[in-house]
Structures are given as structure tokens and as C-alpha cells.
Scaffold this motif. Structure first.
Motif, PDB file in Angstrom:
ATOM      1  N   MET A  21      17.087  97.271 -66.510  1.00 34.16           N
ATOM      2  CA  MET A  21      15.859  96.505 -66.742  1.00 34.16           C
ATOM      3  C   MET A  21      15.135  96.237 -65.419  1.00 34.16           C
ATOM      4  N   GLN A  22      15.875  95.965 -64.364  1.00 31.28           N
ATOM      5  CA  GLN A  22      15.260  95.724 -63.061  1.00 31.28           C
ATOM      6  C   GLN A  22      14.587  96.991 -62.538  1.00 31.28           C
ATOM      7  N   VAL A  23      15.240  98.129 -62.700  1.00 31.52           N
ATOM      8  CA  VAL A  23      14.649  99.403 -62.268  1.00 31.52           C
ATOM      9  C   VAL A  23      13.388  99.688 -63.080  1.00 31.52           C
ATOM     10  N   TYR A  24      13.433  99.451 -64.372  1.00 36.95           N
ATOM     11  CA  TYR A  24      12.267  99.701 -65.222  1.00 36.95           C
ATOM     12  C   TYR A  24      11.100  98.785 -64.838  1.00 36.95           C
ATOM     13  N   GLN A  25      11.386  97.524 -64.561  1.00 34.15           N
ATOM     14  CA  GLN A  25      10.334  96.598 -64.136  1.00 34.15           C
ATOM     15  C   GLN A  25       9.735  97.036 -62.800  1.00 34.15           C
ATOM     16  N   TRP A  26      10.599  97.507 -61.880  1.00 38.82           N
ATOM     17  CA  TRP A  26      10.104  98.009 -60.598  1.00 38.82           C
ATOM     18  C   TRP A  26       9.193  99.207 -60.837  1.00 38.82           C
ATOM     19  N   TRP A  27       9.609 100.128 -61.704  1.00 35.88           N
ATOM     20  CA  TRP A  27       8.806 101.319 -61.993  1.00 35.88           C
ATOM     21  C   TRP A  27       7.451 100.925 -62.589  1.00 35.88           C
ATOM     22  N   GLN A  28       7.442  99.942 -63.491  1.00 31.67           N
ATOM     23  CA  GLN A  28       6.177  99.502 -64.082  1.00 31.67           C
ATOM     24  C   GLN A  28       5.222  98.993 -63.007  1.00 31.67           C
ATOM     25  N   LYS A  29       5.704  98.226 -62.051  1.00 27.16           N
ATOM     26  CA  LYS A  29       4.865  97.713 -60.963  1.00 27.16           C
ATOM     27  C   LYS A  29       4.314  98.868 -60.126  1.00 27.16           C
ATOM     28  N   GLN A  30       5.161  99.849 -59.824  1.00 30.50           N
ATOM     29  CA  GLN A  30       4.715 100.997 -59.041  1.00 30.50           C
ATOM     30  C   GLN A  30       3.664 101.796 -59.810  1.00 30.50           C
ATOM     31  N   ASP A  31       3.878 101.965 -61.100  1.00 24.99           N
ATOM     32  CA  ASP A  31       2.946 102.715 -61.934  1.00 24.99           C
ATOM     33  C   ASP A  31       1.600 101.994 -62.019  1.00 24.99           C
ATOM     34  N   GLN A  32       1.619 100.679 -62.163  1.00 24.32           N
ATOM     35  CA  GLN A  32       0.370  99.914 -62.214  1.00 24.32           C
ATOM     36  C   GLN A  32      -0.379  99.976 -60.891  1.00 24.32           C
ATOM     37  N   ALA A  33       0.357 100.039 -59.791  1.00 28.43           N
ATOM     38  CA  ALA A  33      -0.283 100.122 -58.477  1.00 28.43           C
ATOM     39  C   ALA A  33      -1.062 101.426 -58.330  1.00 28.43           C
ATOM     40  N   LEU A  34      -0.682 102.444 -59.068  1.00 25.05           N
ATOM     41  CA  LEU A  34      -1.365 103.739 -58.990  1.00 25.05           C
ATOM     42  C   LEU A  34      -2.574 103.834 -59.916  1.00 25.05           C
ATOM     43  N   ASP A  35      -2.787 102.847 -60.761  1.00 29.25           N
ATOM     44  CA  ASP A  35      -3.919 102.903 -61.705  1.00 29.25           C
ATOM     45  C   ASP A  35      -5.258 103.028 -60.994  1.00 29.25           C
ATOM     46  N   SER A  36      -5.467 102.282 -59.908  1.00 30.66           N
ATOM     47  CA  SER A  36      -6.750 102.367 -59.200  1.00 30.66           C
ATOM     48  C   SER A  36      -6.919 103.742 -58.566  1.00 30.66           C
ATOM     49  N   TYR A  37      -5.832 104.309 -58.054  1.00 27.92           N
ATOM     50  CA  TYR A  37      -5.894 105.659 -57.489  1.00 27.92           C
ATOM     51  C   TYR A  37      -6.241 106.670 -58.574  1.00 27.92           C
TER      52      TYR A  37
END
Length: 66
Positions: free
Chosen positions: A31-47
Motif C-alpha cells: 500500500m505504501q509503494v502504491y501510494q508513492w506511485w500515485q504521487k509520482q504519477d500525479q506529479a507527471l500530469d502537468s508534464y
């Protein structure tokens, strides 16, 4: 006056399911890895929105009359 929160059956079942899942080895870490991945994925939305393919629009000051 205090406001009491009524816990629905759905909330109770969810809490029990979550507690059961978290008691199993490795689930919390996944769950911690998945939450980390979600944050990283959201950070790429503007890009992603900035690098979308731009449609080619052609204009001319001449009519294509043969």
C-alpha cells in the motif's frame, strides 16, 4: 452540543476488511509503494498536459482552384 457520527454498516465492513488486510505480511508495504506511485504519477500530469501532441493547422491566403 457534540455531534455524533453514526457509523454505517458499509463503514464497519470496510474498517474490518482494512484491519484484516493490514494484519497480513506485506500488505502495508504494498500500500505504501502504491501510494508513492500515485504521487509520482500525479506529479507527471502537468508534464503530460504540456507535451500533448499539438494538432497541425494549415492556413493559406490562396484558393486551391485548378
Amino acid at each position: 452540543m457534540t455531534k455524533t457520527h453514526h457509523i454505517s454498516d458499509r463503514e464497519k465492513k470496510f474498517a474490518a476488511m482494512l484491519e484484516d488486510a493490514l494484519s497480513r505480511p506485506g500488505v502495508r508495504e504494498v500500500m505504501q509503494v502504491y501510494q508513492w506511485w500515485q504521487k509520482q504519477d500525479q506529479a507527471l500530469d502537468s508534464y503530460r498536459s504540456a507535451t500533448k501532441e499539438i494538432p497541425h493547422i494549415l492556413t493559406s491566403d490562396r484558393a486551391n482552384i485548378s
